[in-house]
Motif scaffolding. Structure first.
Motif, PDB file in Angstrom:
ATOM      1  N   LEU A 193       0.824  -1.209   0.000  1.00  0.00           N
ATOM      2  CA  LEU A 193       0.000   0.000   0.000  1.00  0.00           C
ATOM      3  C   LEU A 193       0.858   1.260   0.000  1.00  0.00           C
ATOM      4  O   LEU A 193       0.551   2.232  -0.704  1.00  0.00           O
ATOM      5  N   GLU A 194       1.942   1.253   0.777  1.00  0.00           N
ATOM      6  CA  GLU A 194       2.808   2.431   0.831  1.00  0.00           C
ATOM      7  C   GLU A 194       3.447   2.698  -0.527  1.00  0.00           C
ATOM      8  O   GLU A 194       3.484   3.847  -0.991  1.00  0.00           O
ATOM      9  N   VAL A 195       3.943   1.651  -1.176  1.00  0.00           N
ATOM     10  CA  VAL A 195       4.569   1.809  -2.488  1.00  0.00           C
ATOM     11  C   VAL A 195       3.531   2.273  -3.521  1.00  0.00           C
ATOM     12  O   VAL A 195       3.808   3.148  -4.347  1.00  0.00           O
ATOM     13  N   THR A 196       2.326   1.706  -3.465  1.00  0.00           N
ATOM     14  CA  THR A 196       1.250   2.110  -4.376  1.00  0.00           C
ATOM     15  C   THR A 196       0.913   3.583  -4.189  1.00  0.00           C
ATOM     16  O   THR A 196       0.780   4.342  -5.164  1.00  0.00           O
ATOM     17  N   ALA A 197       0.788   3.992  -2.926  1.00  0.00           N
ATOM     18  CA  ALA A 197       0.479   5.396  -2.622  1.00  0.00           C
ATOM     19  C   ALA A 197       1.580   6.316  -3.143  1.00  0.00           C
ATOM     20  O   ALA A 197       1.302   7.392  -3.690  1.00  0.00           O
ATOM     21  N   ILE A 198       2.819   5.888  -2.984  1.00  0.00           N
ATOM     22  CA  ILE A 198       3.953   6.698  -3.446  1.00  0.00           C
ATOM     23  C   ILE A 198       3.903   6.880  -4.963  1.00  0.00           C
ATOM     24  O   ILE A 198       4.123   7.986  -5.476  1.00  0.00           O
ATOM     25  N   LEU A 199       3.602   5.811  -5.689  1.00  0.00           N
ATOM     26  CA  LEU A 199       3.545   5.904  -7.155  1.00  0.00           C
ATOM     27  C   LEU A 199       2.456   6.877  -7.596  1.00  0.00           C
ATOM     28  O   LEU A 199       2.680   7.707  -8.493  1.00  0.00           O
ATOM     29  N   PHE A 200       1.289   6.791  -6.964  1.00  0.00           N
ATOM     30  CA  PHE A 200       0.217   7.727  -7.295  1.00  0.00           C
ATOM     31  C   PHE A 200       0.582   9.142  -6.851  1.00  0.00           C
ATOM     32  O   PHE A 200       0.232  10.118  -7.523  1.00  0.00           O
ATOM     33  N   GLY A 201       1.301   9.262  -5.730  1.00  0.00           N
ATOM     34  CA  GLY A 201       1.721  10.575  -5.254  1.00  0.00           C
ATOM     35  C   GLY A 201       2.690  11.242  -6.208  1.00  0.00           C
ATOM     36  O   GLY A 201       2.568  12.429  -6.511  1.00  0.00           O
ATOM     37  N   LEU A 202       3.646  10.465  -6.701  1.00  0.00           N
ATOM     38  CA  LEU A 202       4.617  11.012  -7.655  1.00  0.00           C
ATOM     39  C   LEU A 202       3.912  11.426  -8.948  1.00  0.00           C
ATOM     40  O   LEU A 202       4.204  12.480  -9.518  1.00  0.00           O
ATOM     41  N   GLY A 203       2.978  10.587  -9.380  1.00  0.00           N
ATOM     42  CA  GLY A 203       2.222  10.927 -10.584  1.00  0.00           C
ATOM     43  C   GLY A 203       1.403  12.196 -10.391  1.00  0.00           C
ATOM     44  O   GLY A 203       1.337  13.051 -11.280  1.00  0.00           O
ATOM     45  N   SER A 204       0.839  12.347  -9.199  1.00  0.00           N
ATOM     46  CA  SER A 204       0.021  13.517  -8.908  1.00  0.00           C
ATOM     47  C   SER A 204       0.844  14.803  -8.923  1.00  0.00           C
ATOM     48  O   SER A 204       0.434  15.814  -9.501  1.00  0.00           O
ATOM     49  N   VAL A 205       2.015  14.769  -8.296  1.00  0.00           N
ATOM     50  CA  VAL A 205       2.870  15.963  -8.264  1.00  0.00           C
ATOM     51  C   VAL A 205       3.359  16.311  -9.667  1.00  0.00           C
ATOM     52  O   VAL A 205       3.447  17.484 -10.041  1.00  0.00           O
ATOM     53  N   TRP A 206       3.675  15.288 -10.460  1.00  0.00           N
ATOM     54  CA  TRP A 206       4.107  15.533 -11.839  1.00  0.00           C
ATOM     55  C   TRP A 206       2.986  16.181 -12.656  1.00  0.00           C
ATOM     56  O   TRP A 206       3.218  17.122 -13.419  1.00  0.00           O
ATOM     57  N   LEU A 207       1.758  15.715 -12.447  1.00  0.00           N
ATOM     58  CA  LEU A 207       0.611  16.293 -13.152  1.00  0.00           C
ATOM     59  C   LEU A 207       0.341  17.724 -12.678  1.00  0.00           C
ATOM     60  O   LEU A 207      -0.060  18.576 -13.476  1.00  0.00           O
ATOM     61  N   ALA A 208       0.592  17.997 -11.394  1.00  0.00           N
ATOM     62  CA  ALA A 208       0.447  19.364 -10.885  1.00  0.00           C
ATOM     63  C   ALA A 208       1.458  20.274 -11.563  1.00  0.00           C
ATOM     64  O   ALA A 208       1.153  21.411 -11.930  1.00  0.00           O
ATOM     65  N   LYS A 209       2.661  19.769 -11.728  1.00  0.00           N
ATOM     66  CA  LYS A 209       3.715  20.525 -12.419  1.00  0.00           C
ATOM     67  C   LYS A 209       3.262  20.901 -13.825  1.00  0.00           C
ATOM     68  O   LYS A 209       3.519  22.013 -14.305  1.00  0.00           O
ATOM     69  N   LYS A 210       2.541  20.002 -14.476  1.00  0.00           N
ATOM     70  CA  LYS A 210       2.055  20.224 -15.841  1.00  0.00           C
ATOM     71  C   LYS A 210       0.726  20.983 -15.878  1.00  0.00           C
ATOM     72  O   LYS A 210       0.173  21.185 -16.951  1.00  0.00           O
ATOM     73  N   ASP A 211       0.237  21.375 -14.694  1.00  0.00           N
ATOM     74  CA  ASP A 211      -1.039  22.083 -14.601  1.00  0.00           C
ATOM     75  C   ASP A 211      -2.163  21.248 -15.215  1.00  0.00           C
ATOM     76  O   ASP A 211      -3.042  21.752 -15.899  1.00  0.00           O
ATOM     77  N   ASN A 212      -2.103  19.934 -14.938  1.00  0.00           N
ATOM     78  CA  ASN A 212      -3.063  18.979 -15.494  1.00  0.00           C
ATOM     79  C   ASN A 212      -4.077  18.602 -14.415  1.00  0.00           C
ATOM     80  O   ASN A 212      -3.704  18.223 -13.302  1.00  0.00           O
TER      81      ASN A 212
END
Length: 205
Positions: free
Chosen positions: A19-38
């Motif tokens: 669960l922690e690793v899964t959350a981290i992967l979604f977290g990294l994806g979320s921050v990257w999408l925020a960077k792209k203003d997506n």
């Protein structure tokens, strides 16, 4: 080196590690999408934070748990806010904080600190320095999330500050995967700030 970083996971239930690793992967994806203003920053962020609400409750990290519960709520608000349009044009593009928003940010920070301190005192959790640091980071992240939901460029500055503090804090607490996540968050947040800044400058030109 591997033993030094991850030895604390020896006694962890396998499902919590997954669960922690899964959350981290979604977290990294979320921050990257925020960077792209997506706008997909919000659904991916909701998955990340919902998992962490469960894990942090299990780990008895109340301040961190409250941060992530708040993230879930603010992600729903931000998702709605970012979809609003006027004549097919985004109603709330990237911008800088107004005087009113600075006052609201201060109020959110102070209110959050008072609330977290009250909770920690009630549960008699002020037993270590990390809990005081946790209180400060909670206040910073609450304001950062509110500003991100409102598409304010200053949100990145607060994320960077909070992420830098969180790197050693989570490592000290024994959550190396999460500590590494915050290290990557810091790097992405720096680039996110620069990318949003370029967007603002292009609008001025």
């Amino acid at each position: 080196m591997f033993e030094f970083l991850f030895s604390q996971y020896k006694n962890y239930p396998t499902h919590e590690i997954i669960l922690e690793v899964t959350a981290i992967l979604f977290g990294l994806g979320s921050v990257w999408l925020a960077k792209k203003d997506n706008i997909w920053v919000f659904p991916t962020g909701i998955i990340n934070t919902a998992i962490y609400v469960y894990l942090l409750y299990k780990w008895s990290l109340l301040g961190d748990m409250m941060i992530n519960f708040y993230y879930v709520v603010m992600s729903i608000y931000g998702w709605y806010y970012w979809t609003r349009k006027k004549d097919a044009v985004v109603a709330f593009p990237i911008s800088r904080m107004t005087s009113s928003e600075k006052k609201w940010s201060l109020l959110i920070f102070v209110t959050t600190i008072v609330f977290v301190v009250t909770v920690y005192i009630f549960f008699d959790k002020f037993t270590h320095l990390t809990f005081y640091v946790d209180t400060l980071v909670t206040g910073i992240f609450f304001v950062a999330m509110w500003l991100m939901a409102r598409r304010k460029i200053e949100n990145w500055i607060l994320w960077i500050i909070g992420d830098i503090i969180s790197i050693p804090m989570y490592f000290y607490k024994g959550y190396s995967f999460t500590s590494i996540q915050y290290l990557i968050f810091t790097i992405i947040a720096i680039f996110g700030y620069l990318e949003w800044k370029r967007t603002l400058q292009q609008k001025i030109i």
